[in-house]
Design a protein around this motif. Structure first.
Motif, PDB file in Angstrom:
ATOM      1  N   ALA A   1       6.349  33.962   5.549  1.00  0.00           N
ATOM      2  CA  ALA A   1       5.308  34.976   5.704  1.00  0.00           C
ATOM      3  C   ALA A   1       4.655  34.854   7.083  1.00  0.00           C
ATOM      4  CB  ALA A   1       4.266  34.847   4.592  1.00  0.00           C
TER       5      ALA A   1
ATOM      6  N   VAL B   1      11.080  37.083  -0.915  1.00  0.00           N
ATOM      7  CA  VAL B   1      11.140  37.298   0.529  1.00  0.00           C
ATOM      8  C   VAL B   1      10.973  38.774   0.910  1.00  0.00           C
ATOM      9  CG1 VAL B   1      12.588  37.074   2.587  1.00  0.00           C
ATOM     10  CG2 VAL B   1      12.546  35.237   0.880  1.00  0.00           C
TER      11      VAL B   1
ATOM     12  N   VAL C   1      -6.212  23.373   7.144  1.00  0.00           N
ATOM     13  CA  VAL C   1      -7.505  24.047   7.189  1.00  0.00           C
ATOM     14  C   VAL C   1      -8.282  23.589   5.962  1.00  0.00           C
ATOM     15  CG1 VAL C   1      -8.666  26.285   7.004  1.00  0.00           C
ATOM     16  CG2 VAL C   1      -6.644  26.012   8.476  1.00  0.00           C
TER      17      VAL C   1
ATOM     18  N   LYS D   1      20.469  32.794  -7.610  1.00  0.00           N
ATOM     19  CA  LYS D   1      21.611  32.141  -6.976  1.00  0.00           C
ATOM     20  C   LYS D   1      22.266  31.135  -7.930  1.00  0.00           C
ATOM     21  CE  LYS D   1      19.227  31.015  -3.189  1.00  0.00           C
ATOM     22  NZ  LYS D   1      17.876  31.419  -3.626  1.00  0.00           N
TER      23      LYS D   1
ATOM     24  N   THR E   1      -0.573  24.811  10.395  1.00  0.00           N
ATOM     25  CA  THR E   1       0.226  24.494   9.213  1.00  0.00           C
ATOM     26  C   THR E   1       0.043  23.053   8.770  1.00  0.00           C
ATOM     27  OG1 THR E   1       2.458  24.390   8.260  1.00  0.00           O
ATOM     28  CG2 THR E   1       2.279  23.985  10.626  1.00  0.00           C
TER      29      THR E   1
ATOM     30  N   LYS F   1      13.365  29.311   3.013  1.00  0.00           N
ATOM     31  CA  LYS F   1      13.124  28.572   1.770  1.00  0.00           C
ATOM     32  C   LYS F   1      14.199  28.809   0.699  1.00  0.00           C
ATOM     33  CE  LYS F   1       8.886  27.758   0.428  1.00  0.00           C
ATOM     34  NZ  LYS F   1       7.610  27.581  -0.327  1.00  0.00           N
TER      35      LYS F   1
ATOM     36  N   ASP G   1       3.383  34.459  -0.578  1.00  0.00           N
ATOM     37  CA  ASP G   1       3.258  33.922  -1.938  1.00  0.00           C
ATOM     38  C   ASP G   1       1.812  33.756  -2.415  1.00  0.00           C
ATOM     39  OD1 ASP G   1       5.986  33.807  -2.235  1.00  0.00           O
ATOM     40  OD2 ASP G   1       6.099  31.625  -2.475  1.00  0.00           O
TER      41      ASP G   1
HETATM   42  P1  FAD Z   1       5.395  29.018   2.158  1.00  0.00           P
HETATM   43  O1  FAD Z   1       6.778  29.012   2.680  1.00  0.00           O
HETATM   44  O2  FAD Z   1       5.090  28.135   1.008  1.00  0.00           O
HETATM   45  O3  FAD Z   1       4.461  28.628   3.376  1.00  0.00           O
HETATM   46  C1  FAD Z   1       3.136  28.197   3.220  1.00  0.00           C
HETATM   47  C2  FAD Z   1       2.659  27.589   4.513  1.00  0.00           C
HETATM   48  O4  FAD Z   1       1.247  27.359   4.421  1.00  0.00           O
HETATM   49  C3  FAD Z   1       3.271  26.261   4.854  1.00  0.00           C
HETATM   50  O5  FAD Z   1       3.486  26.220   6.252  1.00  0.00           O
HETATM   51  C4  FAD Z   1       2.167  25.257   4.462  1.00  0.00           C
HETATM   52  O6  FAD Z   1       2.226  24.054   5.181  1.00  0.00           O
HETATM   53  C5  FAD Z   1       0.948  26.055   4.847  1.00  0.00           C
HETATM   54  N1  FAD Z   1      -0.337  25.647   4.239  1.00  0.00           N
HETATM   55  C6  FAD Z   1      -0.679  25.594   2.928  1.00  0.00           C
HETATM   56  N2  FAD Z   1      -1.960  25.220   2.788  1.00  0.00           N
HETATM   57  C7  FAD Z   1      -2.456  25.037   4.038  1.00  0.00           C
HETATM   58  C8  FAD Z   1      -3.721  24.660   4.577  1.00  0.00           C
HETATM   59  N3  FAD Z   1      -4.790  24.412   3.795  1.00  0.00           N
HETATM   60  N4  FAD Z   1      -3.852  24.556   5.917  1.00  0.00           N
HETATM   61  C9  FAD Z   1      -2.810  24.819   6.735  1.00  0.00           C
HETATM   62  N5  FAD Z   1      -1.600  25.200   6.283  1.00  0.00           N
HETATM   63  C10 FAD Z   1      -1.425  25.310   4.957  1.00  0.00           C
HETATM   64  N6  FAD Z   1      12.838  34.410  -2.720  1.00  0.00           N
HETATM   65  C11 FAD Z   1      13.773  35.388  -2.589  1.00  0.00           C
HETATM   66  O7  FAD Z   1      13.422  36.528  -2.305  1.00  0.00           O
HETATM   67  N7  FAD Z   1      15.105  35.125  -2.778  1.00  0.00           N
HETATM   68  C12 FAD Z   1      15.550  33.873  -3.094  1.00  0.00           C
HETATM   69  O8  FAD Z   1      16.751  33.667  -3.249  1.00  0.00           O
HETATM   70  C13 FAD Z   1      14.593  32.823  -3.233  1.00  0.00           C
HETATM   71  N8  FAD Z   1      14.981  31.564  -3.516  1.00  0.00           N
HETATM   72  C14 FAD Z   1      14.051  30.581  -3.610  1.00  0.00           C
HETATM   73  C15 FAD Z   1      14.457  29.269  -3.873  1.00  0.00           C
HETATM   74  C16 FAD Z   1      13.530  28.252  -3.973  1.00  0.00           C
HETATM   75  C17 FAD Z   1      13.992  26.846  -4.261  1.00  0.00           C
HETATM   76  C18 FAD Z   1      12.142  28.525  -3.811  1.00  0.00           C
HETATM   77  C19 FAD Z   1      11.121  27.428  -3.923  1.00  0.00           C
HETATM   78  C20 FAD Z   1      11.720  29.820  -3.545  1.00  0.00           C
HETATM   79  C21 FAD Z   1      12.663  30.849  -3.432  1.00  0.00           C
HETATM   80  N9  FAD Z   1      12.271  32.172  -3.148  1.00  0.00           N
HETATM   81  C22 FAD Z   1      13.226  33.150  -3.029  1.00  0.00           C
HETATM   82  C23 FAD Z   1      10.858  32.510  -2.866  1.00  0.00           C
HETATM   83  C24 FAD Z   1      10.597  32.579  -1.347  1.00  0.00           C
HETATM   84  O9  FAD Z   1      11.227  31.497  -0.733  1.00  0.00           O
HETATM   85  C25 FAD Z   1       9.093  32.585  -1.086  1.00  0.00           C
HETATM   86  O10 FAD Z   1       8.579  33.795  -1.633  1.00  0.00           O
HETATM   87  C26 FAD Z   1       8.714  32.524   0.397  1.00  0.00           C
HETATM   88  O11 FAD Z   1       9.443  31.545   1.086  1.00  0.00           O
HETATM   89  C27 FAD Z   1       7.208  32.291   0.539  1.00  0.00           C
HETATM   90  O12 FAD Z   1       6.844  32.168   1.881  1.00  0.00           O
HETATM   91  P2  FAD Z   1       5.330  31.927   2.303  1.00  0.00           P
HETATM   92  O13 FAD Z   1       5.347  31.905   3.800  1.00  0.00           O
HETATM   93  O14 FAD Z   1       4.442  32.888   1.612  1.00  0.00           O
HETATM   94  O15 FAD Z   1       4.936  30.486   1.731  1.00  0.00           O
END
Ligand code: FAD
Length: 384
Positions: A15, A289, A83, A320, A36, A45, A277
């Motif tokens: 994201a 995603v 944060v 998958k 982060t 991911k 997420d």
């Molecule tokens: P995240 O990738 O969790 O990133 C969160 C970020 O915030 C990280 O950098 C973390 O360090 C940071 N953070 C958190 N709290 C703090 C704080 N207080 N201060 C500073 N930083 C902080 N989706 C699909 O569409 N297709 C798929 O095939 C699929 N397969 C998946 C397989 C697995 C095993 C998993 C776990 C998920 C899968 N998903 C899939 C879901 C998809 O991967 C997620 O929806 C997506 O990666 C979420 O991204 P994000 O950036 O929102 O969150």
């Protein structure tokens, strides 16, 4: 508000990084700081649940370090930095005592794995794999080991089960549901996938909970609520994810299941936005995603002066489980209708239709997954 202050993005997952890539196309000079809690490596991911079968280390899954990303995007990235507080009135986030001013703030801090509750002295041997660092740790733990117990039979549990079998492990799955993928698939489709996984050697315990985990040498013995004991070298918990909300709640930002946002991805507080997420956009928390990609494109425009509502088209989910492929497009929650299901062995076509016969959702397995293209054309957009 302090309009000369940088944009601050919390989170460098898909994201955060996709948003900043989109922002850079529109605003090459805008000062941006990303913060982060992890090491800031750029990775996909979804690859975490295909890595054992492909025998990929965490380093091999990483597509770029935080330093690579900072250079490529011309931004500052603060890694291993959490944060700890947000002060929306004064447009500041805090890292401990240190204030960082923002003109626009984006919460992209994702969801956390729900920790299972159970008794026993082996509870600290239960892992969740929700980021690259978790994946690296788990690989180290199971190096040279054989038996993995997976808790949970949702999308992530089933993907890990298939992948770990492909990676040479003996896998048992425990989940308190009647059939696997309970929120995504009707029974017949779930059975097709379960039989495929069983054909690979996966053993399922559906119905019971894990109530206790005791240490046993280097491994554990899990006690299930039906009296069964399962011995394993390592345990992966995949019982669910929950949007991170704590900091938002403390900052007075409105939350529900996720951080509440409108279609501009704006939260209840001025100049604070969210995607990915952790976000609940018009009542929907979609942990996938495609929604976050659509959100990143719209939000980049909004943040650079062109307010743009996000829309979600048809967004089928691929599970998958290569042994029996699955594509599913769930109907909106609470929609009235019924399943019409055809099954031939591993191939299931399940269509969820309303009284009038309109297609509201579908689940396809095996060879039927190729019918997704035709069905997608019939489906309503998730959020037009
Ligand atoms: P995240 O990738 O969790 O990133 C969160 C970020 O915030 C990280 O950098 C973390 O360090 C940071 N953070 C958190 N709290 C703090 C704080 N207080 N201060 C500073 N930083 C902080 N989706 C699909 O569409 N297709 C798929 O095939 C699929 N397969 C998946 C397989 C697995 C095993 C998993 C776990 C998920 C899968 N998903 C899939 C879901 C998809 O991967 C997620 O929806 C997506 O990666 C979420 O991204 P994000 O950036 O929102 O969150």
């Amino acid at each position: 508000s302090n309009s000369t202050a940088p944009f601050v993005v919390i989170g460098t997952g898909l994201a955060g990084y996709n948003l900043v890539k989109e922002l850079r196309k529109l605003a090459p000079e805008q000062e941006i700081i990303m913060i982060t809690a992890d090491d800031g490596r750029n990775y996909s991911k979804p690859m975490l649940s295909t890595g054992f079968g492909k025998n990929k280390s965490a380093d091999e899954l990483a597509m770029g370090s935080a330093a690579d990303m900072a250079a490529q995007l011309n931004i500052v990235i603060r890694t291993h930095t959490s944060v700890t507080k947000i002060d929306t009135a004064n447009h500041k986030v805090f890292v401990g005592e240190e204030p960082i001013s923002y003109s626009k703030l984006v919460l992209a801090w994702g969801a956390e794995a729900i920790r299972p509750r159970m008794e026993g002295d082996g509870a600290d041997r239960v892992f969740s794999i929700n980021d690259l660092e978790d994946y690296a740790s788990f690989r180290a733990i199971v190096d040279g080991k054989k038996r993995v117990l997976v808790m949970g039979a949702g999308l992530i549990g089933c993907e890990f089960a298939n992948d770990m079998v492909n990676g040479g492990f003996e896998v048992e799955v425990v989940a308190p549901c009647e059939h696997i993928l309970p929120t995504l698939l009707p029974t017949e489709a779930a059975h097709a996938v379960q039989e495929g996984l069983e054909g690979l050697g996966v053993k399922f315990h559906l119905g019971p909970l894990v109530t206790r985990i005791n240490r046993d040498g280097d491994g554990v013995v899990a006690q299930l609520s039906n009296g069964t004991n399962v011995a394993a070298d390592a345990v992966v918990s995949a019982i669910g994810l929950r949007p991170r909300l704590d900091l938002a709640v403390k900052a007075g930002i409105q939350v529900n299941h996720g951080i509440v946002a409108d279609r501009l991805l704006q939260t209840s507080e001025p100049d604070v936005y969210t995607l990915g997420d952790c976000a609940e956009v018009e009542g929907r928390v979609l942990l996938y995603v495609l929604p976050l990609m659509a959100s990143a494109r719209a939000l980049a425009k909004t943040l650079t002066g062109t307010p743009t509502e996000v829309s979600y088209g048809v967004m089928p989910v691929t599970v998958k489980t290569p042994v029996v492929p699955v594509v599913v497009s769930p109907a909106a929650p609470d929609s009235a209708g019924r399943w019409i299901i055809e099954r031939e062995g591993a191939d299931v076509q399940a269509e969820f239709r309303n009284e009038a016969g309109d297609l509201l959702g579908y689940a396809l397995t095996g060879a039927k997954v190729m019918n997704k293209v035709a069905l997608n054309k019939e489906l309503p957009a998730i959020m037009p």
